[in-house]
Every structure is written in C-alpha cells, then in structure tokens.
Design a protein around this motif. Structure first.
Motif, short mmCIF file in Angstrom:
data_model
loop_
_atom_site.label_atom_id
_atom_site.label_comp_id
_atom_site.label_asym_id
_atom_site.label_seq_id
_atom_site.Cartn_x
_atom_site.Cartn_y
_atom_site.Cartn_z
N UNK A 25 1.02 -1.15 0.11
CA UNK A 25 -0.09 -0.02 -0.01
C UNK A 25 0.91 1.07 -0.15
N UNK A 26 0.48 2.26 -0.62
CA UNK A 26 1.28 3.48 -1.01
C UNK A 26 0.30 4.70 -0.82
N UNK A 27 0.49 5.95 -0.01
CA UNK A 27 -0.35 6.81 0.04
C UNK A 27 0.55 8.28 -0.13
N UNK A 28 0.21 9.01 -0.90
CA UNK A 28 0.86 10.40 -1.00
C UNK A 28 -0.19 11.50 -1.25
N UNK A 29 0.43 12.66 -0.71
CA UNK A 29 -0.31 13.92 -0.85
C UNK A 29 0.18 14.92 -1.87
N UNK A 30 -0.31 15.94 -2.09
CA UNK A 30 0.27 16.73 -3.29
C UNK A 30 1.50 17.49 -2.85
N UNK A 31 1.83 17.44 -1.49
CA UNK A 31 3.38 18.15 -1.20
C UNK A 31 4.43 16.96 -1.12
N UNK A 32 3.97 15.77 -1.58
CA UNK A 32 4.95 14.44 -1.49
C UNK A 32 5.19 13.97 -0.21
N UNK A 33 4.31 14.13 0.98
CA UNK A 33 4.51 13.39 2.01
C UNK A 33 3.60 12.30 1.85
N UNK A 34 4.01 11.14 2.51
CA UNK A 34 3.27 9.74 2.50
C UNK A 34 3.89 8.86 3.34
N UNK A 35 3.41 7.56 3.09
CA UNK A 35 3.83 6.51 3.62
C UNK A 35 3.32 5.28 3.00
N UNK A 36 4.03 4.11 3.13
CA UNK A 36 3.82 2.87 2.31
C UNK A 36 4.06 1.73 3.21
N UNK A 37 3.91 0.51 2.69
CA UNK A 37 4.09 -0.66 3.59
C UNK A 37 3.84 -2.07 2.69
N UNK A 38 3.92 -2.99 3.42
CA UNK A 38 3.67 -4.27 2.82
C UNK A 38 3.07 -5.34 3.89
N UNK A 39 2.15 -6.05 3.42
CA UNK A 39 1.71 -6.99 4.46
C UNK A 39 0.98 -8.33 3.81
N UNK A 40 0.76 -9.37 4.61
CA UNK A 40 0.33 -10.38 3.83
C UNK A 40 -1.03 -10.69 3.76
#
Length: 96
Positions: A25-40
């Motif tokens: 999963x990946x999340x970003x906003x218009x300012x380039x901030x965000x987070x991501x990860x992997x799960x099963x």
C-alpha cells in the motif's frame, strides 16, 4: 470489500500462481508526504491505506497492489502486480 476480494482472486493468476504474494500500500499527498508498507493480508493493507490517507492533507491518494518477492534480484525487491484498490481523499468544506 467484495470488489477487493474479486480483484485479489483475479490477480493471483496474473502473478503466475505464485504462493508468496503480498499486498503493498502507498499513500501520497500533493506536497510529497506519504507512507507505504507491505503486508500479507489484503484487509490489513486496505486499513493501513485508509489510516495513512486520514493522516495526510486533503487531496491525498493511494493504492493497494499485489506484489511478490523477486527471487532473482541481488537486493531484496518486489515484482509489482495489478492494482487492486485506489482511493482518493477529497477535500471537504471543513478542509477549506
């Protein structure tokens, strides 16, 4: 959630019926901030995406993809498969 379940079933064949599939999963906003990860677990990926979007500025967007380990890469990496879910957090009057 029914759409996500159907998409997961369809996309497993797109990954050559590999048994070591994960969900990124990946999340970003218009300012380039965000987070991501992997799960099963696909449900956990969806929940983490929603939590990440809630923490970002209005207009943020994200996705959940099916991924699998690239066993031939020298460094640990994933082969990205089909996008299973896309979400965009719209601006509301309270955000303006």
């Amino acid at each position: 959630m029914e759409y996500l379940t159907n998409a997961i079933q369809d996309s497993k064949s797109a990954l050559h019926r590999d048994t070591d599939g994960f969900y990124s999963w990946t999340a970003r906003d218009g300012r380039g901030h965000g987070s991501c990860g992997v799960t099963d677990e696909p449900g956990r990926a969806s929940m983490r995406l929603n939590d990440a979007l809630d923490a970002l500025a209005p207009g943020a967007s994200g996705s959940v993809r099916l991924v699998r380990l690239d066993r031939h890469a020298r460094q640990p990496s994933y082969i990205h498969g089909k996008v299973l879910l896309r979400i965009r957090r719209d601006r509301t009057e309270a955000d303006q």
